[in-house]
Design an enzyme around this catalytic site. Structure first.
Site, PDB file in Angstrom:
ATOM      1  CG  HIS A   1     -31.880 -30.695  25.486  1.00 56.61           C
ATOM      2  ND1 HIS A   1     -31.130 -29.996  26.401  1.00 56.61           N
ATOM      3  CD2 HIS A   1     -31.168 -31.813  25.195  1.00 56.61           C
ATOM      4  CE1 HIS A   1     -30.007 -30.652  26.648  1.00 56.61           C
ATOM      5  NE2 HIS A   1     -29.998 -31.761  25.929  1.00 56.61           N
TER       6      HIS A   1
ATOM      7  CG  ASP B   1     -33.887 -27.920  27.604  1.00 52.52           C
ATOM      8  OD1 ASP B   1     -34.099 -28.833  28.414  1.00 52.52           O
ATOM      9  OD2 ASP B   1     -32.807 -27.771  27.000  1.00 52.52           O
TER      10      ASP B   1
ATOM     11  CD  GLU C   1     -20.451 -31.829  29.297  1.00 51.33           C
ATOM     12  OE1 GLU C   1     -20.495 -32.125  30.509  1.00 51.33           O
ATOM     13  OE2 GLU C   1     -21.451 -31.848  28.556  1.00 51.33           O
TER      14      GLU C   1
ATOM     15  CG  HIS D   1     -19.380 -35.441  28.468  1.00 50.17           C
ATOM     16  ND1 HIS D   1     -20.298 -35.339  27.444  1.00 50.17           N
ATOM     17  CD2 HIS D   1     -20.074 -35.190  29.609  1.00 50.17           C
ATOM     18  CE1 HIS D   1     -21.487 -35.030  27.939  1.00 50.17           C
ATOM     19  NE2 HIS D   1     -21.372 -34.939  29.255  1.00 50.17           N
TER      20      HIS D   1
ATOM     21  CG  ASP E   1     -21.633 -28.698  25.605  1.00 52.12           C
ATOM     22  OD1 ASP E   1     -21.854 -27.821  24.760  1.00 52.12           O
ATOM     23  OD2 ASP E   1     -22.478 -29.553  25.935  1.00 52.12           O
TER      24      ASP E   1
ATOM     25  CG  ASP F   1     -21.454 -34.628  33.242  1.00 50.47           C
ATOM     26  OD1 ASP F   1     -20.529 -33.817  33.322  1.00 50.47           O
ATOM     27  OD2 ASP F   1     -22.179 -34.738  32.245  1.00 50.47           O
TER      28      ASP F   1
ATOM     29  CG  ASP G   1     -22.754 -30.833  33.699  1.00 45.65           C
ATOM     30  OD1 ASP G   1     -21.808 -31.097  32.939  1.00 45.65           O
ATOM     31  OD2 ASP G   1     -23.858 -31.394  33.621  1.00 45.65           O
TER      32      ASP G   1
END
Length: 438
Positions: free
Chosen positions: A100, A103, A267, A270, A295, A306, A308
């Site tokens: 991003h 980031d 993802e 998701h 993802d 989420d 991750d």
């Protein structure tokens, strides 16, 4: 200065290796179905979870003490973070990365500061890419963290917030183009609602449609050759997000005439939050012609949010990779590890352990999926299941030679009485398991 001085470049040592930091299955240049494993998988490490997240959660502050995250001048820290990132990418032996805008560069206190900081950091990223050979899989803009985006970005009730989002996306798209990124991702982190009591659904949908059209127009204006990707997610941080799943995104794209312009970045976590399997979301996107990129991560079945986590299921990833191979493989997309270590994984070495294991999972899954494609008993059984539609009668129905009345008359006249045929689900599950657990 090196940020990972005790880590050597991760190398392939084969399935018998006992080294905790060696690849057992990811042999980057091994030829699978005519091309190297690395070209099939196109794996990427993400900037945000790996180098930005401090190990915080809603109940507590960050637990990590990364050397690139200490207090100091924001730009100097961003430069150091980039050095750490590319040292990590190089030692891991991964070919791509993703980011991003915020980031890689401090946002600052104004859009002008944001633009200047981001521009300076793109210079550094470009140099790192040239020196390392590591490429950008995709870039994106963070249009959800700043408090101005509390009510959304493109769907915000304030047109000035809409304009601020446009400024960031404009900058991030241009940066992605300059860095030769393969894709540009649009994740609507707060494009949704908390309550319908203060939400105009029609207006917000039209705003999103207008924003996406502007993005498509800008893609052509700057000559970007990569794919534009929307990343579906059903909720979190909002109660309900407008890009709920792949099918919902396709309906949105069709409404605004964008189904040929934008694809999806799917993802795993998701998909499960939307009540689907990861396999379902990939197969759906492929069937709709909007499959773009992945993802790669996983959620926790006991948690409704989420998490991750790094992917660790060869069974799940084999089926996903099988769908991708059957669709012709990735075009511009790839497998980005949108995954993070746990808050108690405090050592920088843990970042390598997470990625090495996940890369091995994808590599082994690719080998298993390739074997399934070469044998393709699944496809033969599907062809048998739908064989009637290849016969003259089935073809006539699909071609529109019948209307509802004439088709009904055909059924009556021929006294049709077709019998159900076994779907053979259990046998098919056994077929898949024979490839996975051989």
């Amino acid at each position: 200065m090196p940020y990972f001085p005790d880590i050597e470049r991760i190398r392939y040592e084969g399935p018998a290796s006992d080294s905790p930091l060696a690849f057992r299955h990811y042999d980057a240049d091994k030829i699978i179905l005519g091309k190297p494993m690395r070209e099939h998988l196109r794996m990427a490490a993400c900037y945000w979870h790996t180098f930005v997240w401090p190990g915080s959660d809603v109940f507590g502050a960050g637990t990590f003490k990364r050397p690139w995250q200490h207090a100091g001048d924001p730009m100097e820290l961003a430069i150091g973070k980039a050095q750490a990132a590319f040292e990590f990418f190089s030692k891991l032996g991964i070919d791509y990365y993703c980011f991003h805008d915020t980031d890689v560069a401090p946002e600052g206190n104004s859009l002008k500061e944001y633009r200047n900081h981001f521009a300076q950091m793109i210079d550094h990223l470009e140099r790192h890419q040239e020196e390392s050979g590591i490429k950008l899989l995709w870039g994106t803009a963070n249009c959800f963290s700043n408090p101005r985006f509390a009510a959304g970005a493109a769907s915000n009730p304030d047109p000035e917030v809409f304009a601020c989002a446009a400024a960031q996306v404009f900058s991030a798209m241009n940066a992605t183009q300059r860095l030769k990124g393969a894709n540009y991702v649009l994740w609507g982190g707060r494009e949704g609602y908390e309550t319908l009591l203060n939400t105009d659904l029609k207006r917000e949908r039209e705003q999103l449609g207008r924003f996406m059209r502007m993005v498509v127009e800008h893609k052509y204006k700057i000559g970007f050759k990569g794919d534009l990707l929307i990343e579906p997610k059903p909720q979190e941080p909002t109660k309900h997000q407008y890009d709920y799943d792949s099918a919902t995104v396709f309906g949105f794209l069709q409404q605004f005439g964008l189904e040929k312009e934008i694809k999806v970045n799917i993802e795993a976590n998701h998909a499960t939050l939307a009540g689907h399997s990861f396999h379902h979301e990939v197969a759906t996107a492929v069937s709709l012609g909007i499959f773009g990129s992945i993802d790669a991560n996983r959620g926790d079945p006991q948690n409704g949010w989420d998490t991750d986590q790094f992917p660790n299921s060869v069974e799940e990833m084999t089926l996903v990779t099988y769908e991708i191979l059957k669709a012709g493989g990735f075009g511009n997309g790839g497998f980005n590890f949108d995954s993070k270590v746990r808050r108690q994984s405090l050592d920088e070495t843990d970042l390598f352990h997470g990625h090495v294991g996940a890369m091995d999972v994808l590599a082994l899954s690719l080998e298993r999926a390739a074997a399934m494609v070469q044998n393709d008993q699944l496809q033969r059984l599907k062809d048998q299941r739908y064989a009637g539609w290849q016969q003259p009668f089935g073809q006539s129905v699909l071609a529109g030679d019948f209307n509802l009345q004439s088709l009904a008359e055909h059924a009556f006249a021929n006294e049709l009485n077709p019998q159900a045929v076994s779907g053979r689900q259990e046998m098919l599950e056994n077929v898949v398991n024979r490839f996975i657990y051989r």
